[in-house]
Motif scaffolding. Structure first.
Motif, PDB file in Angstrom:
ATOM      1  N   ASN A  95      -2.022  20.598  -6.982  1.00 32.96           N
ATOM      2  CA  ASN A  95      -0.742  20.402  -7.646  1.00 32.96           C
ATOM      3  C   ASN A  95       0.050  21.695  -7.752  1.00 32.96           C
ATOM      4  O   ASN A  95       1.270  21.719  -7.557  1.00 32.96           O
ATOM      5  CB  ASN A  95      -0.953  19.807  -9.042  1.00 32.96           C
ATOM      6  CG  ASN A  95      -1.408  18.361  -8.985  1.00 32.96           C
ATOM      7  OD1 ASN A  95      -1.041  17.623  -8.082  1.00 32.96           O
ATOM      8  ND2 ASN A  95      -2.219  17.953  -9.946  1.00 32.96           N
ATOM      9  N   ILE A  98       1.289  22.764  -4.173  1.00 34.47           N
ATOM     10  CA  ILE A  98       2.305  21.884  -3.584  1.00 34.47           C
ATOM     11  C   ILE A  98       3.619  21.922  -4.360  1.00 34.47           C
ATOM     12  O   ILE A  98       4.704  21.984  -3.771  1.00 34.47           O
ATOM     13  CB  ILE A  98       1.783  20.440  -3.515  1.00 34.47           C
ATOM     14  CG1 ILE A  98       0.591  20.353  -2.555  1.00 34.47           C
ATOM     15  CG2 ILE A  98       2.878  19.465  -3.079  1.00 34.47           C
ATOM     16  CD1 ILE A  98      -0.144  19.025  -2.591  1.00 34.47           C
ATOM     17  N   TYR A  99       3.531  21.913  -5.695  1.00 35.16           N
ATOM     18  CA  TYR A  99       4.732  21.697  -6.505  1.00 35.16           C
ATOM     19  C   TYR A  99       5.258  22.926  -7.248  1.00 35.16           C
ATOM     20  O   TYR A  99       6.397  22.913  -7.709  1.00 35.16           O
ATOM     21  CB  TYR A  99       4.466  20.602  -7.546  1.00 35.16           C
ATOM     22  CG  TYR A  99       4.031  19.294  -6.948  1.00 35.16           C
ATOM     23  CD1 TYR A  99       4.929  18.479  -6.257  1.00 35.16           C
ATOM     24  CD2 TYR A  99       2.721  18.863  -7.052  1.00 35.16           C
ATOM     25  CE1 TYR A  99       4.533  17.281  -5.704  1.00 35.16           C
ATOM     26  CE2 TYR A  99       2.305  17.659  -6.509  1.00 35.16           C
ATOM     27  CZ  TYR A  99       3.212  16.868  -5.831  1.00 35.16           C
ATOM     28  OH  TYR A  99       2.814  15.687  -5.284  1.00 35.16           O
ATOM     29  N   MET A 100       4.468  23.997  -7.391  1.00 38.79           N
ATOM     30  CA  MET A 100       4.894  25.086  -8.275  1.00 38.79           C
ATOM     31  C   MET A 100       4.915  26.467  -7.635  1.00 38.79           C
ATOM     32  O   MET A 100       5.795  27.271  -7.928  1.00 38.79           O
ATOM     33  CB  MET A 100       3.981  25.141  -9.510  1.00 38.79           C
ATOM     34  CG  MET A 100       3.908  23.853 -10.291  1.00 38.79           C
ATOM     35  SD  MET A 100       2.764  23.991 -11.695  1.00 38.79           S
ATOM     36  CE  MET A 100       2.133  22.326 -11.734  1.00 38.79           C
ATOM     37  N   THR A 219      -2.178  13.426  -6.522  1.00 40.65           N
ATOM     38  CA  THR A 219      -0.961  13.152  -7.282  1.00 40.65           C
ATOM     39  C   THR A 219       0.056  12.401  -6.427  1.00 40.65           C
ATOM     40  O   THR A 219       0.770  11.518  -6.927  1.00 40.65           O
ATOM     41  CB  THR A 219      -0.356  14.466  -7.805  1.00 40.65           C
ATOM     42  OG1 THR A 219      -1.308  15.082  -8.695  1.00 40.65           O
ATOM     43  CG2 THR A 219       0.934  14.226  -8.561  1.00 40.65           C
ATOM     44  N   GLU A 220       0.140  12.746  -5.143  1.00 33.53           N
ATOM     45  CA  GLU A 220       1.072  12.038  -4.264  1.00 33.53           C
ATOM     46  C   GLU A 220       0.738  10.554  -4.188  1.00 33.53           C
ATOM     47  O   GLU A 220       1.620   9.697  -4.233  1.00 33.53           O
ATOM     48  CB  GLU A 220       1.065  12.657  -2.862  1.00 33.53           C
ATOM     49  CG  GLU A 220       1.990  13.840  -2.704  1.00 33.53           C
ATOM     50  CD  GLU A 220       3.442  13.505  -2.993  1.00 33.53           C
ATOM     51  OE1 GLU A 220       3.955  12.532  -2.409  1.00 33.53           O
ATOM     52  OE2 GLU A 220       4.056  14.197  -3.821  1.00 33.53           O
ATOM     53  N   LYS A 223       1.807   8.879  -7.425  1.00 36.83           N
ATOM     54  CA  LYS A 223       3.259   8.673  -7.516  1.00 36.83           C
ATOM     55  C   LYS A 223       3.702   7.469  -6.687  1.00 36.83           C
ATOM     56  O   LYS A 223       4.533   6.676  -7.134  1.00 36.83           O
ATOM     57  CB  LYS A 223       3.998   9.937  -7.072  1.00 36.83           C
ATOM     58  CG  LYS A 223       3.829  11.116  -8.029  1.00 36.83           C
ATOM     59  CD  LYS A 223       4.832  12.222  -7.786  1.00 36.83           C
ATOM     60  CE  LYS A 223       4.647  12.908  -6.484  1.00 36.83           C
ATOM     61  NZ  LYS A 223       5.549  14.081  -6.336  1.00 36.83           N
ATOM     62  N   ALA A 238       5.868  19.195 -13.645  1.00 38.77           N
ATOM     63  CA  ALA A 238       6.441  19.843 -12.466  1.00 38.77           C
ATOM     64  C   ALA A 238       6.238  19.035 -11.192  1.00 38.77           C
ATOM     65  O   ALA A 238       6.971  19.216 -10.219  1.00 38.77           O
ATOM     66  CB  ALA A 238       5.827  21.232 -12.289  1.00 38.77           C
ATOM     67  N   CYS A 239       5.259  18.131 -11.192  1.00 38.18           N
ATOM     68  CA  CYS A 239       4.941  17.360  -9.982  1.00 38.18           C
ATOM     69  C   CYS A 239       5.944  16.236  -9.712  1.00 38.18           C
ATOM     70  O   CYS A 239       5.914  15.647  -8.624  1.00 38.18           O
ATOM     71  CB  CYS A 239       3.542  16.775 -10.095  1.00 38.18           C
ATOM     72  SG  CYS A 239       2.234  18.002 -10.255  1.00 38.18           S
ATOM     73  N   GLU A 241       9.433  16.445 -10.668  1.00 34.15           N
ATOM     74  CA  GLU A 241      10.819  16.875 -10.890  1.00 34.15           C
ATOM     75  C   GLU A 241      11.773  16.260  -9.869  1.00 34.15           C
ATOM     76  O   GLU A 241      12.866  15.803 -10.220  1.00 34.15           O
ATOM     77  CB  GLU A 241      10.900  18.397 -10.850  1.00 34.15           C
ATOM     78  CG  GLU A 241      10.255  19.074 -12.055  1.00 34.15           C
ATOM     79  CD  GLU A 241      10.307  20.589 -11.962  1.00 34.15           C
ATOM     80  OE1 GLU A 241      10.680  21.105 -10.871  1.00 34.15           O
ATOM     81  OE2 GLU A 241       9.984  21.251 -12.961  1.00 34.15           O
ATOM     82  N   GLU A 243      11.429  13.466  -8.111  1.00 37.25           N
ATOM     83  CA  GLU A 243      11.549  12.020  -8.311  1.00 37.25           C
ATOM     84  C   GLU A 243      12.397  11.688  -9.536  1.00 37.25           C
ATOM     85  O   GLU A 243      13.148  10.700  -9.522  1.00 37.25           O
ATOM     86  CB  GLU A 243      10.159  11.393  -8.452  1.00 37.25           C
ATOM     87  CG  GLU A 243       9.351  11.331  -7.160  1.00 37.25           C
ATOM     88  CD  GLU A 243       8.669  12.642  -6.823  1.00 37.25           C
ATOM     89  OE1 GLU A 243       8.063  12.720  -5.754  1.00 37.25           O
ATOM     90  OE2 GLU A 243       8.756  13.593  -7.637  1.00 37.25           O
TER      91      GLU A 243
END
Length: 286
Positions: A95, A98-100, A219-220, A223, A238-239, A241, A243
């Motif tokens: 996470n 990938i996202y932060m 997490t993907e 989602k 943060a994962c 944001e 969407e």
């Protein structure tokens, strides 16, 4: 002690399956390659390569040696990089990576005179293993079990939110409390991220706890399942944001304090004050 030059010749031969091709790839003469293999077989007391007119095949002993040989050669390369300071290897749990973290990596590369940076993204347990084995210089992780010889620093605290599809009955809620959350059924994400520990602390030893179903692995995947209306889940804010901005998911904050992850930066104590590790840590922590 095994000779790394012989091991390099051995791995090239296993990969190419022909002496001529392997010798060309290594930039050495074919008789030299043959000598390396012979010496390695003598040292190990085992036949590694079966020769034939059409090529060669690795034996069972060779196949067992191959992953260890590759690991030793990689460790040799890492040692040279660490000593020379020419490359920095940063690991991040999924996470975070990938996202932060990637915007920080991008701006770090703009700093004058910093070395090349490799970003390795994997699940939290694998990143921890790579850090402790010396494959990484720094790790940014969702959880870390303290180990002697390593220094952990706080990076940021990231809230955990409940995500729903836009047409879910909870989508219009402005927040959700602990009691309501405890009575829900949640889609499970990636194991080993420390979310289970966080929930145990948040709900207490006796609970009650929310039910968890459909361990989706990432997490993907969570989602996409939530978007498809298969349920709701808890993820780091943060994962989602992108969407939330796009309106494809809704994020509901938890009203009770404590449902947040403390993300950490970890590195060997011996490297903590040495550039480029100290430079990168200062860059992301500021």
């Amino acid at each position: 002690m095994l000779n790394l030059v012989w091991l390099k010749s051995f791995t090239a031969l296993v990969q190419h399956r022909r002496f001529q091709a392997a010798a060309q790839a290594l930039g050495i003469a074919q008789p030299t390659l043959s000598q390396h293999i012979q010496k390695l077989e003598e040292q190990l007391g085992a036949l590694l390569i079966r020769r034939s007119k059409t090529g060669c095949e690795p034996t069972k002993a060779a196949l067992a040696l191959m992953p260890l040989a590759l690991s030793m050669l990689q460790l040799d390369e890492r040692a040279r990089e660490v000593v020379s300071g020419t490359r920095l290897r940063v690991g991040a749990s999924s996470n975070i990576g990938i996202y932060m973290l990637q915007p920080y990596v991008s701006t770090f590369k703009n700093i004058p005179a910093v070395p090349e940076l490799d970003l390795v993204i994997d699940n939290n347990p694998n990143i921890a293993r790579q850090l402790t084995s010396g494959e990484l210089d720094i790790a940014v992780m969702e959880w870390w079990h303290p180990k002697s010889g390593f220094q952990a620093m706080d990076w940021r605290q990231e809230p955990v939110v409940l995500i729903t599809s836009p047409d879910h009955p909870c989508a219009e809620w402005h927040e959700i409390d602990r009691k309501t959350l405890a009575g829900m059924s949640l889609l499970g994400g990636e194991p080993g991220t420390g979310t289970g520990r966080l929930l145990a602390s948040f709900f207490g030893e006796r609970g009650p706890f929310p039910k968890v179903s459909m361990q989706l692995g990432s997490t993907e995947a969570v989602k996409q399942a939530v978007k498809a209306g298969l349920g709701v889940s808890l993820v780091l804010a943060a994962c989602v944001e992108a969407e939330i901005r796009a309106g494809t998911l809704c994020a509901i904050p938890v009203s009770d304090a404590g449902l947040a992850k403390n993300l950490s930066v970890i590195c060997p104590e011996t490297l903590a004050r040495q550039p480029p590790v100290s430079t990168f840590v200062s860059h992301i922590c500021q």
